[in-house]
Motif scaffolding. Sequence first.
Motif, mmCIF file in Angstrom:
data_model
loop_
_atom_site.group_PDB
_atom_site.id
_atom_site.type_symbol
_atom_site.label_atom_id
_atom_site.label_comp_id
_atom_site.label_asym_id
_atom_site.label_seq_id
_atom_site.Cartn_x
_atom_site.Cartn_y
_atom_site.Cartn_z
ATOM 1 N N ASN A 1 0.817 -1.207 0.000
ATOM 2 C CA ASN A 1 0.000 0.000 0.000
ATOM 3 C C ASN A 1 0.856 1.265 0.000
ATOM 4 O O ASN A 1 0.526 2.262 -0.636
ATOM 5 N N GLN B 1 2.679 0.377 9.821
ATOM 6 C CA GLN B 1 1.889 1.133 8.847
ATOM 7 C C GLN B 1 1.909 2.649 9.070
ATOM 8 O O GLN B 1 1.250 3.383 8.345
ATOM 9 N N SER C 1 0.706 4.881 5.933
ATOM 10 C CA SER C 1 -0.590 5.547 6.054
ATOM 11 C C SER C 1 -0.443 7.055 5.889
ATOM 12 O O SER C 1 -1.342 7.724 5.361
ATOM 13 N N GLU D 1 -0.367 7.648 2.220
ATOM 14 C CA GLU D 1 -1.742 7.570 1.710
ATOM 15 C C GLU D 1 -2.483 8.879 1.970
ATOM 16 O O GLU D 1 -3.191 9.386 1.090
ATOM 17 N N ARG E 1 -10.665 3.836 6.809
ATOM 18 C CA ARG E 1 -9.386 3.165 6.577
ATOM 19 C C ARG E 1 -8.518 3.255 7.833
ATOM 20 O O ARG E 1 -7.947 2.255 8.289
ATOM 21 N N SER F 1 -9.876 1.156 10.834
ATOM 22 C CA SER F 1 -9.527 -0.259 10.706
ATOM 23 C C SER F 1 -8.067 -0.501 11.070
ATOM 24 O O SER F 1 -7.740 -1.420 11.834
ATOM 25 N N HIS G 1 -4.500 -8.075 5.098
ATOM 26 C CA HIS G 1 -5.446 -7.413 4.190
ATOM 27 C C HIS G 1 -5.123 -5.922 4.051
ATOM 28 O O HIS G 1 -5.282 -5.341 2.966
ATOM 29 N N HIS G 2 -4.678 -5.286 5.132
ATOM 30 C CA HIS G 2 -4.407 -3.844 5.099
ATOM 31 C C HIS G 2 -3.309 -3.475 4.107
ATOM 32 O O HIS G 2 -3.248 -2.339 3.639
ATOM 33 N N ARG H 1 -3.031 -4.585 1.137
ATOM 34 C CA ARG H 1 -3.577 -4.608 -0.225
ATOM 35 C C ARG H 1 -4.358 -3.333 -0.556
ATOM 36 O O ARG H 1 -4.881 -3.190 -1.655
ATOM 37 N N TYR H 2 -4.457 -2.437 0.386
ATOM 38 C CA TYR H 2 -5.224 -1.208 0.180
ATOM 39 C C TYR H 2 -4.574 -0.331 -0.891
ATOM 40 O O TYR H 2 -3.362 -0.222 -0.982
ATOM 41 N N ASP H 3 -5.418 0.274 -1.716
ATOM 42 C CA ASP H 3 -4.937 1.173 -2.766
ATOM 43 C C ASP H 3 -5.581 2.543 -2.541
ATOM 44 O O ASP H 3 -6.806 2.691 -2.587
ATOM 45 N N CYS H 4 -4.758 3.551 -2.264
ATOM 46 C CA CYS H 4 -5.289 4.897 -1.993
ATOM 47 C C CYS H 4 -5.769 5.600 -3.261
ATOM 48 O O CYS H 4 -6.340 6.689 -3.185
#
Length: 393
Positions: free
Chosen positions: A50, A301, A305, A308, A345, A348, A384-385, A387-390
């Motif tokens: 991410n 993260q 983050s 992001e 986001r 989570s 899973h976090h 794989r996030y795409d901003c």
Amino acid sequence: MEEMGIVIVGGGIAGLATSLALHRKGIKSVVLERAESLRSDGAALGVQTNGWKALEQLGVAHILRLSSLPFYQIRSVLVENGKRYESAAPVSYGEARCIKRNDLVKVLADALPQGTIRFGCRVASVKLDETTSFPIIRVQDGTNIKAKVLIGCDGANSVVAEFLRLNRTKVCASRAVRGLTSYPNGHGFRHEFVRIKTDDVLCGRLPITAHSVFWFALVPNCSADSKNFKDQEAVQKLTLRSIKELSEEWKEMVKKCDKSSLYMSSLRYRTPWEILFGKFRTGTVTVAGDAMHMMGPFLGQGGSSALEDAVVMARCLAEKIEKCGDSRKRIEEGIDEYVRERRMRLFSLSTQTYLTGLCIESSSRVVKLMFMVFVMVLFFDPIHHTRYDCGRL
């Protein structure tokens, strides 16, 4: 009184990334940094998929890849009652690397137009202009700056967050020690993130290049008012005492580390419910990065983050300004859109980080097990976090 458009407080990762994202959208900003030069505190950070997606949007990913190796798995080791338990899992479906913090800050700063960063500008307070409701920033030297937009990227003790009346960040029981160790002949470690947990300490190691590694140790029961945070000799000795049960390989890594890179800090965080319900905008003032969502390092993260945040902030503001002009109302709408998009986001992420931290720090096996169950139920896919795409800038 000096008048400006967008003012960003803080020249760390979040502040520089936000300024660069705005620059990529053709929007000028000024970064006020309290230090006299680019910050050199901190050692390195792991950036997973991410984070690299955000760096791609900022246009600097290809430069940072030149000075960092990818790593492919996370290996976890638990030593408990003399027994050793080990497991390994792939990092994620994408890219993961460890980069030196100084490298990231320098690359972001070099990509900005000359004169964007103003060093030696320590912000003392913020207030709203009684006539226009735009923010007025008071610098410690007595200078007043009137801005159309103020973005606080000034970390855990944020002056801007205080203006927004956000609660002060809370402190974890543990302290984090971070360092860099060089191996002139090569370290020979596998390309993996390895972390080892004993009854007393959690340690981790990440390769940066074939000749350097980043490592950390979470040290429990270290007094909050310790005067040794900046005494690197004392920090090294404390770390060696904490890892006395680990192998010689780990001890040698700490003994041979670059002492100038040693960095010990309190672990601070905002609770998940503050992220969910906190007021992150007043007028045209908002926050990003640690000032908004300080979290423990348990998922790695924090830096990603913040990257992001920068991409989403610039996209939301640019969409409103390009379509409707830069009136106060349109700017506020852009900030509100940014806050809406980031809130769930970050909620989570902060929840998973908070529960993981409780699992690690708890001394009670019953409490530890309870929080482990919560994590497994709420986050059945633990990566899973990553794989996030901003999204596109």
